[in-house]
Design an enzyme around this catalytic site. Structure first.
Site, PDB file in Angstrom:
ATOM      1  N   LYS A  23       0.840  -1.213   0.000  1.00 21.13           N
ATOM      2  CA  LYS A  23       0.000   0.000   0.000  1.00 21.13           C
ATOM      3  C   LYS A  23       0.871   1.258   0.000  1.00 21.13           C
ATOM      4  O   LYS A  23       0.641   2.173  -0.781  1.00 21.13           O
ATOM      5  CB  LYS A  23      -0.890   0.008   1.249  1.00 21.13           C
ATOM      6  CG  LYS A  23      -1.590   1.319   1.487  1.00 21.13           C
ATOM      7  CD  LYS A  23      -2.440   1.295   2.731  1.00 21.13           C
ATOM      8  CE  LYS A  23      -1.821   1.962   3.931  1.00 21.13           C
ATOM      9  NZ  LYS A  23      -1.616   3.403   3.881  1.00 21.13           N
ATOM     10  N   ASN A  24       1.875   1.265   0.879  1.00 21.96           N
ATOM     11  CA  ASN A  24       2.654   2.492   1.031  1.00 21.96           C
ATOM     12  C   ASN A  24       3.644   2.713  -0.110  1.00 21.96           C
ATOM     13  O   ASN A  24       4.356   3.702  -0.130  1.00 21.96           O
ATOM     14  CB  ASN A  24       3.378   2.498   2.386  1.00 21.96           C
ATOM     15  CG  ASN A  24       2.398   2.753   3.524  1.00 21.96           C
ATOM     16  OD1 ASN A  24       1.226   3.073   3.278  1.00 21.96           O
ATOM     17  ND2 ASN A  24       2.856   2.608   4.744  1.00 21.96           N
ATOM     18  N   ARG A  93      -3.801   9.574   3.433  1.00 22.58           N
ATOM     19  CA  ARG A  93      -2.601  10.369   3.673  1.00 22.58           C
ATOM     20  C   ARG A  93      -1.759  10.514   2.397  1.00 22.58           C
ATOM     21  O   ARG A  93      -1.187  11.560   2.107  1.00 22.58           O
ATOM     22  CB  ARG A  93      -1.774   9.664   4.761  1.00 22.58           C
ATOM     23  CG  ARG A  93      -0.442  10.288   5.060  1.00 22.58           C
ATOM     24  CD  ARG A  93      -0.596  11.594   5.774  1.00 22.58           C
ATOM     25  NE  ARG A  93       0.676  12.254   5.987  1.00 22.58           N
ATOM     26  CZ  ARG A  93       0.792  13.450   6.534  1.00 22.58           C
ATOM     27  NH1 ARG A  93      -0.263  14.117   6.918  1.00 22.58           N
ATOM     28  NH2 ARG A  93       1.966  14.002   6.692  1.00 22.58           N
ATOM     29  N   ASP A 117      -4.898   7.929   8.590  1.00 20.37           N
ATOM     30  CA  ASP A 117      -5.096   7.387   9.932  1.00 20.37           C
ATOM     31  C   ASP A 117      -4.932   8.433  11.026  1.00 20.37           C
ATOM     32  O   ASP A 117      -4.052   9.283  10.947  1.00 20.37           O
ATOM     33  CB  ASP A 117      -4.068   6.276  10.172  1.00 20.37           C
ATOM     34  CG  ASP A 117      -4.404   5.033   9.385  1.00 20.37           C
ATOM     35  OD1 ASP A 117      -5.592   4.799   9.142  1.00 20.37           O
ATOM     36  OD2 ASP A 117      -3.477   4.305   9.021  1.00 20.37           O
ATOM     37  N   ASP A 306       4.215   1.167  12.137  1.00 19.20           N
ATOM     38  CA  ASP A 306       2.993   0.504  11.662  1.00 19.20           C
ATOM     39  C   ASP A 306       2.828  -0.889  12.279  1.00 19.20           C
ATOM     40  O   ASP A 306       1.739  -1.454  12.250  1.00 19.20           O
ATOM     41  CB  ASP A 306       3.008   0.378  10.132  1.00 19.20           C
ATOM     42  CG  ASP A 306       2.731   1.711   9.454  1.00 19.20           C
ATOM     43  OD1 ASP A 306       2.435   2.688  10.161  1.00 19.20           O
ATOM     44  OD2 ASP A 306       2.810   1.779   8.215  1.00 19.20           O
ATOM     45  N   VAL A 328       7.535   7.421  16.875  1.00 21.35           N
ATOM     46  CA  VAL A 328       7.150   8.103  15.633  1.00 21.35           C
ATOM     47  C   VAL A 328       5.785   8.781  15.742  1.00 21.35           C
ATOM     48  O   VAL A 328       5.652   9.960  15.396  1.00 21.35           O
ATOM     49  CB  VAL A 328       7.202   7.115  14.436  1.00 21.35           C
ATOM     50  CG1 VAL A 328       6.905   7.842  13.124  1.00 21.35           C
ATOM     51  CG2 VAL A 328       8.560   6.421  14.352  1.00 21.35           C
TER      52      VAL A 328
HETATM   53  C1  UD1 Z   1       4.282   6.945   6.141  1.00 17.11           C
HETATM   54  C2  UD1 Z   1       3.314   5.780   6.067  1.00 17.11           C
HETATM   55  C3  UD1 Z   1       2.796   5.410   7.448  1.00 17.11           C
HETATM   56  C4  UD1 Z   1       3.963   5.167   8.398  1.00 17.11           C
HETATM   57  C5  UD1 Z   1       4.923   6.363   8.382  1.00 17.11           C
HETATM   58  C6  UD1 Z   1       6.173   6.139   9.211  1.00 17.11           C
HETATM   59  C7  UD1 Z   1       2.247   6.123   3.934  1.00 17.11           C
HETATM   60  C8  UD1 Z   1       1.019   6.447   3.193  1.00 17.11           C
HETATM   61  N1  UD1 Z   1       2.177   6.169   5.245  1.00 17.11           N
HETATM   62  O1  UD1 Z   1       3.549   8.067   6.604  1.00 17.11           O
HETATM   63  O2  UD1 Z   1       2.035   4.210   7.321  1.00 17.11           O
HETATM   64  O3  UD1 Z   1       3.449   5.005   9.706  1.00 17.11           O
HETATM   65  O4  UD1 Z   1       5.348   6.620   7.031  1.00 17.11           O
HETATM   66  O5  UD1 Z   1       6.836   4.989   8.788  1.00 17.11           O
HETATM   67  O6  UD1 Z   1       3.283   5.802   3.368  1.00 17.11           O
HETATM   68  N2  UD1 Z   1       6.677  14.753  10.267  1.00 17.11           N
HETATM   69  C9  UD1 Z   1       6.831  16.092  10.570  1.00 17.11           C
HETATM   70  N3  UD1 Z   1       6.830  16.991   9.525  1.00 17.11           N
HETATM   71  C10 UD1 Z   1       6.684  16.610   8.225  1.00 17.11           C
HETATM   72  C11 UD1 Z   1       6.511  15.233   7.937  1.00 17.11           C
HETATM   73  C12 UD1 Z   1       6.514  14.323   8.995  1.00 17.11           C
HETATM   74  O7  UD1 Z   1       6.972  16.479  11.730  1.00 17.11           O
HETATM   75  O8  UD1 Z   1       6.709  17.476   7.330  1.00 17.11           O
HETATM   76  C13 UD1 Z   1       6.712  13.772  11.387  1.00 17.11           C
HETATM   77  C14 UD1 Z   1       5.382  13.047  11.584  1.00 17.11           C
HETATM   78  O9  UD1 Z   1       4.513  13.782  12.397  1.00 17.11           O
HETATM   79  C15 UD1 Z   1       5.840  11.750  12.227  1.00 17.11           C
HETATM   80  C16 UD1 Z   1       7.190  11.491  11.565  1.00 17.11           C
HETATM   81  O10 UD1 Z   1       7.609  12.737  11.044  1.00 17.11           O
HETATM   82  O11 UD1 Z   1       6.032  11.923  13.599  1.00 17.11           O
HETATM   83  C17 UD1 Z   1       7.163  10.436  10.481  1.00 17.11           C
HETATM   84  O12 UD1 Z   1       6.285  10.812   9.475  1.00 17.11           O
HETATM   85  P1  UD1 Z   1       6.472  10.353   7.960  1.00 17.11           P
HETATM   86  O13 UD1 Z   1       7.647   9.444   7.847  1.00 17.11           O
HETATM   87  O14 UD1 Z   1       6.425  11.560   7.106  1.00 17.11           O
HETATM   88  O15 UD1 Z   1       5.160   9.500   7.738  1.00 17.11           O
HETATM   89  P2  UD1 Z   1       4.170   9.516   6.497  1.00 17.11           P
HETATM   90  O16 UD1 Z   1       4.945   9.644   5.239  1.00 17.11           O
HETATM   91  O17 UD1 Z   1       3.068  10.473   6.758  1.00 17.11           O
END
Ligand code: UD1
Length: 427
Positions: A23-24, A93, A117, A306, A328
């Protein structure tokens, strides 16, 4: 009316299960198709709700998307709309991953803030800062990210945290920027490597995929490609945990076991016998009650956030006490309240949870709050006395193709039921 699963406790999972595309990964690969005019074909797509939702997002900017079994064909026109603000945007997302490709190709984008989520705060500051470094303006206006540039140029970008989404968006803008971009502290997830592989097939020039430094040499244009999505390591790990929790014997195919090295090592520490399976996957055999182990979530190659609900569910039935640390997403521990309903002896303190394993859980109605929490509750239900009702299963359908069918094939008894919930959830 709403759907729930009736999960009959006492199952021992035995047999083989095939995992399809991640999915991701697939959702980002679909977004990457925006970067090239013409028809991009993606195979091994999972049949989950998020794929048609992402297709709607792409249609809203002018693409034609055809889904046929596990193959998705995306035809991207020469003229794309820069506005991605359809209602589908708020349902997942990954919709935010159209931001990078739209800015890359059109030098402007209006992208509605994504949904997804409810697992904690999910800001976009790193996505925006990266685009700014490449020469775009970026602001949040009326619920949308608005970005604009005269032209994009390469830049040195340091991420505060190896964010998956920020790495992907910056990468997809940088492939069409002029000059060299270096993304440091980049995410190293296998899904990032998959995206880099597809972009390279499309004509992008990227080095360092899978390391924390990605170097991108911008090119003038990309061309469509045919690409097969990598297997879903999170789904693969779900089956591995299910085998261990139910003291079963499950062979998982379609996923690279190296993407799960740390996870499978944890299960070995819990007492499982984990072996490679004929170059196609791995087998997990758990003889006797699992032993308690500790888990710490971190970006890849650390233990994936996850998978934290499965770590909690396993610990709940293990022999001994486990400490689980969530680094995270702070709100992911909300799931523990539902586990306690099933008789788990668990408590949280900040980003730590202490779980004292019990011999047996006991059934109760429980509510899924996100994809993985939902699947975690189903696994816990398999180890609970009686019939556990898991509600709000649409979350699970967003991430697990044929979940009920696969569980039943492995010897569990799980039924999808349409009924009126008799619990009112307080806000
Ligand atoms: C992706 C996955 C999700 C997984 C996550 C971490 C998808 C669709 N989702 O989410 O299932 O749980 O990776 O492995 O691929 N953050 C910031 N600022 C930003 C971006 C992120 O502070 O601009 C923080 C987030 O709040 C979080 C952390 O960074 O605490 C990780 O987020 P990120 O790796 O970006 O997760 P997603 O890409 O949203």
């Amino acid at each position: 009316m709403s759907e729930h699963f009736d999960v009959y406790g006492g199952a021992r999972l035995v047999g083989e299960v095939e995992v399809v595309g991640a999915k991701n990964s697939v959702l980002k690969l679909m977004a990457a198709a925006l970067l090239a005019e013409g028809t991009t074909t993606i195979s091994n797509c999972p049949q989950i709700l998020d794929v048609p939702l992402m297709a709607d997002v792409l249609r809203s900017v002018g693409c034609e998307v055809e889904m046929n079994g596990d193959v998705t064909r995306i035809t991207t026109p020469a003229e794309l709309s820069h506005r991605a603000d359809s209602p589908a945007m708020g349902k997942l997302r990954a919709s935010v991953c159209v931001l990078g490709p739209l800015v890359g190709r059109l030098k402007r984008a209006v992208v509605a803030l994504p949904g997804g989520d409810a697992i904690g705060s999910r800001p976009l500051d790193m996505h925006q800062n990266g685009l700014r470094k490449l020469g775009a303006t970026s602001a949040i206006e009326h619920g949308c990210v608005v970005a604009e540039a005269d032209g994009l140029h390469g830049a040195q970008i340091w991420l505060d945290f190896p964010s998956v989404g920020a790495t992907e968006n910056i990468l997809m803008a940088a492939v069409l920027a002029e000059g060299t971009t270096v993304i440091d502290n980049a995410a190293r997830e296998p899904e990032i490597i998959d995206l880099c592989t597809m972009l390279t097939e499309m004509g992008a020039r990227i080095e360092g995929a899978g390391t924390s430094t990605l170097t991108v040499e911008g090119v003038d244009s990309l061309h469509p490609t045919e690409h097969r999505v990598i297997g879903d390591r999170i789904v693969g790990a779900t089956w591995a945990f299910a085998a261990s929790m139910t003291q079963g014997d499950v062979t998982v195919t379609g996923v690279d076991p190296h993407h799960l090295d740390l996870v499978l090592d944890k299960l070995r520490l819990a007492g499982a016998d984990v072996t490679a399976y004929d170059g196609k996957g791995f087998r997990v055999v758990q003889d006797g009650r699992p032993k308690a182990v500790d888990f710490v979530t971190l970006p890849y190659p650390g233990f994936a956030t996850d998978l934290q609900p499965f770590a909690v569910a396993l610990s709940a039935v293990s022999d001994g006490t486990s400490m689980i640390t969530e680094n995270v997403y702070e709100a992911r521990f909300r799931f523990i309240e539902e586990m306690v309903r099933l008789g788990a002896d668990a408590r949280t303190d900040g980003h730590h949870a202490v779980v004292r394993g019990v011999e047996r859980l006991s059934s109760a109605p429980v509510w899924a709050s996100d994809i993985r929490a939902g699947a975690g509750l189903v696994l816990a239900g398999l180890c609970a006395e009686g019939v556990t009702e898991v509600w709000d299963v649409f979350h699970i359908d967003r991430g697990y193709p044929a979940f009920v069918e696969n569980l039943n094939r492995l010897g569990a008894r799980v039924e999808r039921v349409t009924a009126e919930p008799d619990r009112v959830v307080a806000e």
